[in-house]
Design an enzyme around this catalytic site. Structure first.
Site, mmCIF file in Angstrom:
data_model
loop_
_atom_site.group_PDB
_atom_site.id
_atom_site.type_symbol
_atom_site.label_atom_id
_atom_site.label_comp_id
_atom_site.label_asym_id
_atom_site.label_seq_id
_atom_site.Cartn_x
_atom_site.Cartn_y
_atom_site.Cartn_z
ATOM 1 N N CYS A 85 0.861 -1.128 -0.168
ATOM 2 C CA CYS A 85 -0.128 -0.094 0.048
ATOM 3 C C CYS A 85 0.868 1.323 -0.062
ATOM 4 C CB CYS A 85 -1.049 0.084 1.367
ATOM 5 S SG CYS A 85 -1.665 -1.634 1.474
ATOM 6 N N HIS A 334 -9.400 4.028 -1.089
ATOM 7 C CA HIS A 334 -8.005 3.430 -0.789
ATOM 8 C C HIS A 334 -7.679 2.489 -1.813
ATOM 9 C CE1 HIS A 334 -4.255 2.181 0.929
ATOM 10 N NE2 HIS A 334 -4.602 0.734 1.537
#
Lengths: 384, 342, 138
Positions: A85, A334
């Site tokens: 991420c 996200h």
């Protein structure tokens, strides 16, 4: 090392974007960033693209070539950067190093993830590859599970409450109301978080960031080029990158993300400032507990004080240190590879005073991007 | 002298009451309970199988036997629920308890008597000096089709014995078998649940084989039922072992300490030998034990065992069968179906 | 996990075989080839006996599932299950399930011991992968 500026930004809407492919998203963000920077495709000398897993999400690797091709950046070097991420944040740092070194003068940094082309279980499984497959996932660990174990210990050691965790989500949803690119435009209350489905105790559905599609891009330029092309460049004044054990259980202190502490230290030293000088910050709130840990590890409050610091309103717009004015990962969305770049864009908009409805008048802004459960951390400090 | 140098038992944590099964089957619980003399049975956790049960039992046996796992030269495990049709349970268990690679193994199946068959093979190998130490066990996670009367008893658990020629805690003095081709209970290849001949499993099967094997043994060792401190007979339910004991001339005092079926059910290959483990948990030096197993298909193995004074030295080094009977959690029928993957 | 990957880890999954640094007395699980404390390259094998305590835990209610349904993942069938970080007596920590107890019996700091259980079954045709879980010491 040469000074490096951000001279253009562009992002797509974040969310479930059924009619957009990975390529559509990345190209849209890249083109917007180039338009914002007022440059042509042919001015771009190099691309750094952050994406976590084209392979698992859309069954496509070799994204670097794909993106440079479809964006019309003919035959230039293109590099795909992967750090789970933190892929987007790390792509920014690699491009920064490139330009600072003098190798190139203009770079496009892109971040993209297309997560909704596979089912929910496949997404969970793909995300879990950011944790140790042999020593965590095999034994039943999921990402919410890992962060839940951080939360459990934080609550045990520091008396942090589920309500305080919920307040991060409530604030971020409130901030997202003014971000047109955010996935959610929905005001929520603490009770909504507390009453949402339990995912991994003590984390509930509304403590977790969503599954999102989206892309973000920024244009980086050397000092000379930036002054030629741009009236209001935003300067990268500090860049930090650190790693820690891949497995959460191998960390010295489960509630401290040492990679964050170390990356922040590098960025603060380079920028010659401290936490008190930061006007606003985008932190990696993949789960609410991650925001609590981040504000502690970045030095905005003492270890263990994050919950109370949040409860006192310090992280609201208008508070001591506005956190996640964009809505954060929780409410803005996200798309994992895009997140670090999108955080950068929010910092740029804040410094330009273009964060409509959520401006903080910050002179200095920060972004903080995490890979996995803390195996990678990237921190950048920006100034006007 | 050849005999047991360490024993270990394992029974899963979960239990289901006969009432709960009766409710699902639409039957009267009291009739079932008095008919089968059973109160509840053990249920394996969803992550347990015959290999995991054998590993826990073998670890308990190793705690008692004062040897290194690397000194064990053979491992034979009897079960009718080996996790694989092809690939031995023995290798999984040997690896998990830390045995060397210098051992022989093969999986055994003989309905409910595969555990005592393993015991006979290891006894022969140790006695003949082919190996110094050997490990024999019987374990099962017995399956029964929903609605079958077997559902009240088919249970999970097992016992493991390590045999040697020194430091013996219970000497195996002799063993005999009585075997015939009697199709009273079977499970065809690739079938999930067994089939059986109902009442045919009684007189011509269970009773005939146990009585013949026991009488053969008594004759061979020249003993009478009253010469034994304890007697253990295969326990498919609470009624059969009591009746067969009576027929053979044993009394309740001799058989009750090893009669576990009312509390744990029929653990198939583990059944009679778990009874033996429970008796070893309480036996005194000099006590004598008779064990007769029964396996459908059909056959019985009978053993003449004498406890030595070494037993006191190692008894408390591991959990007892009673510990496993005491520490339990009751589950409902839905959870039972989930755990046994019906 | 593929058969060869699983097989390679059998000493760790079944027997908690790790490493110990004879120079600085650091313990490692899973094993490492270089000591992170002192840089020593000659580490010795060490078998952990599996006693430890709960550092932190959670209750997993949304498990990892095989999207194509090819893997009968035991985790998917046991929800909710208890997942913990356990600190072994010698120092290293690991992630594992806590089994055979009620959720409210699990507390930070409680003593646990390793047990041998099925972790993953690769469908009715595939290999069964065993490994460690933990039980409360009663």
């Amino acid at each position: 090392m040469r000074d490096v500026a951000i001279i253009g930004v562009g992002q797509t809407k974040f969310g479930q974007l059924w009619d957009k492919s990975l390529t559509n998203l990345a190209v849209e963000a890249g083109v917007k960033a180039c338009l914002d920077a007022n440059i042509d495709q042919k001015d771009v000398e190099v691309i750094y693209g952050g994406t976590m897993s084209g392979g698992l999400f859309v069954n496509q690797e070799h994204i670097a070539s794909l993106l440079s091709d479809f964006s019309g950046f003919k035959n230039i070097p293109s590099i795909r950067v992967e750090a789970a991420c933190a892929s987007g944040g790390l792509a920014l740092r690699q491009a920064y190093i490139d330009i600072a070194s003098g190798l190139h003068d203009i770079a496009v940094v892109g971040g993209v993830e297309k997560m909704t082309d596979i089912g929910g279980h496949s997404v969970t499984k793909a995300l879990a590859t950011a944790a140790s497959q042999e020593w965590e996932a095999f034994f039943g660990a999921t990402f919410p599970g890992l962060y839940a174990m951080i939360a459990k210990l934080h609550m045990h050691k520091y008396k942090t409450t589920e309500e305080q965790l919920a307040m991060c989500a409530v604030k971020n949803h409130k901030n997202a109301l003014n971000n047109p690119f955010a996935q959610f435009h929905k005001k929520i209350q603490v009770e909504d978080v507390l009453n949402s489905t339990m995912v991994a105790d003590p984390l509930k559905l509304f403590d977790c960031s969503p599954v999102s599609d989206g892309a973000a891009a920024v244009v980086l330029a050397s000092k000379q080029k930036a002054k030629e092309l741009c009236d209001a460049p935003v300067w990268i004044s500090g860049s930090g990158h650190a790693t820690d054990a891949l497995s959460l259980h191998d960390r010295e202190d489960i509630t401290t993300l040492k990679a964050t502490v170390e990356a922040a230290k590098q960025a603060y030293v380079q920028a010659k400032i401290g936490p008190k000088d930061i006007g606003c910050v985008e932190v990696h709130d993949c789960f609410t507990i991650a925001e609590i840990c981040a504000i502690e590890d970045l030095g905005f409050c003492k270890k263990g004080e994050g919950g109370r610091f949040t409860e006192q309103g310090n992280t609201e717009i208008g508070g001591r240190i506005p956190v996640n004015t964009s809505g954060g990962l929780k409410a803005k969305g996200h798309p994992v590879g895009a997140t670090g770049v999108a955080q950068t864009i929010e910092a740029v908009l804040q410094l330009r005073g273009e964060a409509n409805g959520r401006n903080t008048n910050a002179e200095i802004a920060m972004m903080h991007n995490i890979g996995g459960s803390g195996g990678t951390a990237v921190v950048h400090i920006f100034r006007r | 002298m050849t005999g047991i140098i360490g024993w270990g038992a394992y029974i899963p944590h979960y239990r289901i009451k006969a009432e709960e099964i009766a409710k699902a089957q639409g039957q009267d619980a009291d009739t079932i309970k008095s008919g089968l003399r059973i109160e509840e049975k053990s249920v394996p956790g969803i992550d347990e199988d015959s290999a995991t049960i054998a590993v826990e039992a073998a670890k308990n046996a190793l705690k008692r036997a004062n040897i290194l796992p690397t000194e064990i030269g053979a491992i034979y495990l009897g079960s009718e629920s080996h996790p694989y049709a092809v690939k031995p349970t023995g290798t999984i268990v040997a690896q998990a308890i830390g045995m060397s690679n210098n051992y022989t193994t093969a999986d055994l199946e003989f309905a409910c008597k595969a555990g005592t068959a393993a015991l006979q093979i290891i006894y022969a190998m140790v006695k003949s000096d082919m190996i110094r130490y050997g490990l024999a066990g019987g374990i099962d996670t017995a399956q029964a089709a929903p609605g079958d009367p077997l559902e009240y008893t088919a249970a999970a658990g097992g016992a493991v014995f390590i045999l040697g020629r020194e430091n013996i805690v219970a000497e195996i003095k002799d063993t005999v078998s009585f075997t015939s081709d009697t199709p009273d209970f079977w499970r065809r290849a690739y079938q999930k649940y067994p089939s059986h001949g109902g009442a045919f499993t009684g007189e011509p099967a269970y009773f005939k084989h146990i009585i013949n094997a026991t009488e053969l043994l008594l004759k061979k060792v020249n003993k009478k039922p009253t010469d034994y401190t304890y007697a253990i007979f295969h326990q498919p339910n609470g009624k059969f072992p009591v009746r067969v004991a009576k027929k053979l001339g044993f009394n309740n005092e001799q058989i009750l300490p090893g009669l576990l079926v009312p509390k744990i059910g029929n653990t198939y290959s583990g059944s009679s030998i778990l009874g033996l483990a429970a008796v070893l948990d309480i036996a005194k030096p000099g006590d004598t034990i008779l064990v007769t197993s029964y396996g459908s298909g059909a056959g019985s193995d009978s053993f003449d065992i004498e406890v030595t004074d070494q037993i006191l030295r190692i008894r408390n080094k591991s959990q007892s069968v009673q510990d496993y009977i005491d520490n339990i959690k009751y589950i409902d029928y839905a959870t039972y179906l989930k755990y046994t993957k019906k | 996990m593929t058969v060869s990957k699983f097989w390679r880890n059998i000493p760790q999954y079944y027997n908690l075989i790790g490493k110990k640094c004879p120079e600085c007395n650091s313990y490692y699980f899973p094993p490492r080839d270089v000591c992170s404390q002192c840089g020593n390259h000659k580490l010795e094998e060490h078998k952990f006996d599996g006693r430890g305590e709960i550092v932190t835990f959670t209750i997993i209610r949304t498990p990892l599932m095989d999207p194509e349904g090819e893997v009968i993942d035991i985790h998917a069938q046991t929800i909710p299950y208890i997942l913990a970080i356990v600190k072994l007596e010698e120092g290293p920590k690991l992630t594992a399930e806590i089994v055979d107890c009620e959720i409210d019996e699990v507390k930070i700091g409680k003593e646990v011991g390793a047990v041998f259980r099925k972790i993953v079954e690769k469908g009715p045709h595939g290999v069964i992968q065993y490994g460690y879980k933990f039980k409360l010491v009663r």
